[in-house]
Design a protein around this motif. Structure first.
Motif, PDB file in Angstrom:
ATOM      1  N   LYS A  63      23.256-152.110   9.384  1.00  0.00           N
ATOM      2  CA  LYS A  63      24.209-152.236   8.280  1.00  0.00           C
ATOM      3  C   LYS A  63      25.247-151.124   8.298  1.00  0.00           C
ATOM      4  O   LYS A  63      26.379-151.316   7.868  1.00  0.00           O
ATOM      5  CB  LYS A  63      23.470-152.241   6.945  1.00  0.00           C
ATOM      6  CG  LYS A  63      22.539-153.450   6.802  1.00  0.00           C
ATOM      7  CD  LYS A  63      21.802-153.441   5.511  1.00  0.00           C
ATOM      8  CE  LYS A  63      22.772-153.809   4.397  1.00  0.00           C
ATOM      9  NZ  LYS A  63      22.124-153.889   3.088  1.00  0.00           N
ATOM     10  N   ARG A  64      24.842-149.942   8.799  1.00  0.00           N
ATOM     11  CA  ARG A  64      25.738-148.786   8.791  1.00  0.00           C
ATOM     12  C   ARG A  64      25.172-147.738   9.729  1.00  0.00           C
ATOM     13  O   ARG A  64      23.958-147.620   9.879  1.00  0.00           O
ATOM     14  CB  ARG A  64      25.814-148.223   7.366  1.00  0.00           C
ATOM     15  CG  ARG A  64      26.517-146.909   7.196  1.00  0.00           C
ATOM     16  CD  ARG A  64      26.512-146.446   5.732  1.00  0.00           C
ATOM     17  NE  ARG A  64      25.198-146.330   5.141  1.00  0.00           N
ATOM     18  CZ  ARG A  64      24.423-145.242   5.205  1.00  0.00           C
ATOM     19  NH1 ARG A  64      24.822-144.171   5.851  1.00  0.00           N
ATOM     20  NH2 ARG A  64      23.222-145.240   4.622  1.00  0.00           N
ATOM     21  N   VAL A  65      26.066-146.963  10.364  1.00  0.00           N
ATOM     22  CA  VAL A  65      25.666-145.821  11.184  1.00  0.00           C
ATOM     23  C   VAL A  65      26.478-144.622  10.717  1.00  0.00           C
ATOM     24  O   VAL A  65      27.709-144.678  10.690  1.00  0.00           O
ATOM     25  CB  VAL A  65      25.921-146.069  12.693  1.00  0.00           C
ATOM     26  CG1 VAL A  65      25.505-144.851  13.514  1.00  0.00           C
ATOM     27  CG2 VAL A  65      25.210-147.319  13.171  1.00  0.00           C
ATOM     28  N   THR A  66      25.795-143.552  10.320  1.00  0.00           N
ATOM     29  CA  THR A  66      26.458-142.341   9.850  1.00  0.00           C
ATOM     30  C   THR A  66      25.944-141.162  10.660  1.00  0.00           C
ATOM     31  O   THR A  66      24.744-141.005  10.846  1.00  0.00           O
ATOM     32  CB  THR A  66      26.177-142.106   8.347  1.00  0.00           C
ATOM     33  OG1 THR A  66      26.584-143.263   7.625  1.00  0.00           O
ATOM     34  CG2 THR A  66      26.929-140.894   7.830  1.00  0.00           C
ATOM     35  N   GLU A  67      26.872-140.333  11.135  1.00  0.00           N
ATOM     36  CA  GLU A  67      26.501-139.171  11.933  1.00  0.00           C
ATOM     37  C   GLU A  67      26.450-137.921  11.055  1.00  0.00           C
ATOM     38  O   GLU A  67      27.300-137.723  10.186  1.00  0.00           O
ATOM     39  CB  GLU A  67      27.502-138.954  13.063  1.00  0.00           C
ATOM     40  CG  GLU A  67      27.108-137.830  14.003  1.00  0.00           C
ATOM     41  CD  GLU A  67      28.015-137.678  15.206  1.00  0.00           C
ATOM     42  OE1 GLU A  67      27.862-136.679  15.926  1.00  0.00           O
ATOM     43  OE2 GLU A  67      28.870-138.554  15.437  1.00  0.00           O
ATOM     44  N   TYR A  68      25.444-137.106  11.300  1.00  0.00           N
ATOM     45  CA  TYR A  68      25.278-135.819  10.620  1.00  0.00           C
ATOM     46  C   TYR A  68      25.072-134.733  11.664  1.00  0.00           C
ATOM     47  O   TYR A  68      24.719-135.017  12.806  1.00  0.00           O
ATOM     48  CB  TYR A  68      24.063-135.856   9.681  1.00  0.00           C
ATOM     49  CG  TYR A  68      24.224-136.826   8.543  1.00  0.00           C
ATOM     50  CD1 TYR A  68      24.985-136.502   7.422  1.00  0.00           C
ATOM     51  CD2 TYR A  68      23.616-138.082   8.583  1.00  0.00           C
ATOM     52  CE1 TYR A  68      25.137-137.403   6.372  1.00  0.00           C
ATOM     53  CE2 TYR A  68      23.767-138.980   7.535  1.00  0.00           C
ATOM     54  CZ  TYR A  68      24.523-138.635   6.437  1.00  0.00           C
ATOM     55  OH  TYR A  68      24.676-139.521   5.406  1.00  0.00           O
ATOM     56  N   LYS A  69      25.265-133.474  11.244  1.00  0.00           N
ATOM     57  CA  LYS A  69      25.082-132.350  12.161  1.00  0.00           C
ATOM     58  C   LYS A  69      23.625-131.951  12.294  1.00  0.00           C
ATOM     59  O   LYS A  69      23.199-131.503  13.355  1.00  0.00           O
ATOM     60  CB  LYS A  69      25.907-131.150  11.698  1.00  0.00           C
ATOM     61  CG  LYS A  69      27.389-131.372  11.842  1.00  0.00           C
ATOM     62  CD  LYS A  69      28.181-130.148  11.459  1.00  0.00           C
ATOM     63  CE  LYS A  69      29.658-130.501  11.587  1.00  0.00           C
ATOM     64  NZ  LYS A  69      30.507-129.346  11.543  1.00  0.00           N
ATOM     65  N   LEU A 110      21.893-139.330  13.923  1.00  0.00           N
ATOM     66  CA  LEU A 110      22.384-140.586  13.366  1.00  0.00           C
ATOM     67  C   LEU A 110      21.426-141.114  12.313  1.00  0.00           C
ATOM     68  O   LEU A 110      20.213-141.156  12.526  1.00  0.00           O
ATOM     69  CB  LEU A 110      22.524-141.650  14.466  1.00  0.00           C
ATOM     70  CG  LEU A 110      23.458-141.330  15.625  1.00  0.00           C
ATOM     71  CD1 LEU A 110      23.392-142.442  16.675  1.00  0.00           C
ATOM     72  CD2 LEU A 110      24.880-141.128  15.137  1.00  0.00           C
ATOM     73  N   ALA A 111      22.003-141.513  11.192  1.00  0.00           N
ATOM     74  CA  ALA A 111      21.274-142.272  10.183  1.00  0.00           C
ATOM     75  C   ALA A 111      21.702-143.716  10.373  1.00  0.00           C
ATOM     76  O   ALA A 111      22.885-144.054  10.232  1.00  0.00           O
ATOM     77  CB  ALA A 111      21.624-141.793   8.782  1.00  0.00           C
ATOM     78  N   ILE A 112      20.772-144.567  10.736  1.00  0.00           N
ATOM     79  CA  ILE A 112      21.068-145.974  10.986  1.00  0.00           C
ATOM     80  C   ILE A 112      20.449-146.782   9.862  1.00  0.00           C
ATOM     81  O   ILE A 112      19.229-146.894   9.765  1.00  0.00           O
ATOM     82  CB  ILE A 112      20.491-146.416  12.352  1.00  0.00           C
ATOM     83  CG1 ILE A 112      20.964-145.480  13.475  1.00  0.00           C
ATOM     84  CG2 ILE A 112      20.856-147.863  12.639  1.00  0.00           C
ATOM     85  CD1 ILE A 112      20.196-145.604  14.772  1.00  0.00           C
ATOM     86  N   GLU A 113      21.309-147.299   8.991  1.00  0.00           N
ATOM     87  CA  GLU A 113      20.808-148.134   7.899  1.00  0.00           C
ATOM     88  C   GLU A 113      20.488-149.506   8.472  1.00  0.00           C
ATOM     89  O   GLU A 113      21.315-150.125   9.139  1.00  0.00           O
ATOM     90  CB  GLU A 113      21.824-148.257   6.767  1.00  0.00           C
ATOM     91  CG  GLU A 113      21.294-149.035   5.595  1.00  0.00           C
ATOM     92  CD  GLU A 113      22.269-149.145   4.430  1.00  0.00           C
ATOM     93  OE1 GLU A 113      21.879-149.751   3.414  1.00  0.00           O
ATOM     94  OE2 GLU A 113      23.402-148.655   4.528  1.00  0.00           O
TER      95      GLU A 113
END
Length: 119
Positions: A63-69, A110-113
């Motif tokens: 649904k979504r991919v958000t990158e974090y450090k 990566l946070a992969i919803e």
């Protein structure tokens, strides 16, 4: 993703404890480091999770991919219960860092919803 675009299928392994949470629909955020083979992962793609050494599979929609450090930033922003509803934040950090040491975390995380698909 448009209706004419074909969904890409990614095949990834999961440990049993995480696979069971995904298969039950309880885990909605998958955590990965930003390996080159995941750089193009995007909303609308599909992931087929496997338990290594078995024929068990579980298909999910990205649904979504958000990158974090950092993993800390990811857990703070995404909510620990979405990553693993069965563990505390501290235990999750310990588990994640056992899988991904500091040099892997440095690649970006990566946070992969995900949303469980009917089997």
């Amino acid at each position: 993703m448009t209706e004419t675009a074909a969904a890409r299928m990614h095949e990834l392994n999961l440990y049993r404890r995480y696979f069971d949470l995904v298969a039950a629909g309880r885990k909605t955020i998958e955590v990965r480091v930003k390996y080159p083979h995941l750089e193009d992962l995007a909303a609308g793609d599909l992931i087929r999770f496997h338990i290594k050494g078995t024929d068990e599979i579980c298909d999910v929609l990205v649904k979504r991919v958000t990158e974090y450090k950092t993993f800390e930033e990811l857990l703070d922003r995404e909510g620990q219960v979405n990553v693993n509803p069965a563990s505390s934040r501290e235990q999750q950090l310990a588990n994640i860092r056992e899988i991904y040491p500091a040099e892997k975390e440095a690649l970006g995380v990566l946070a992969i919803e995900i949303e469980l698909l009917p089997q």
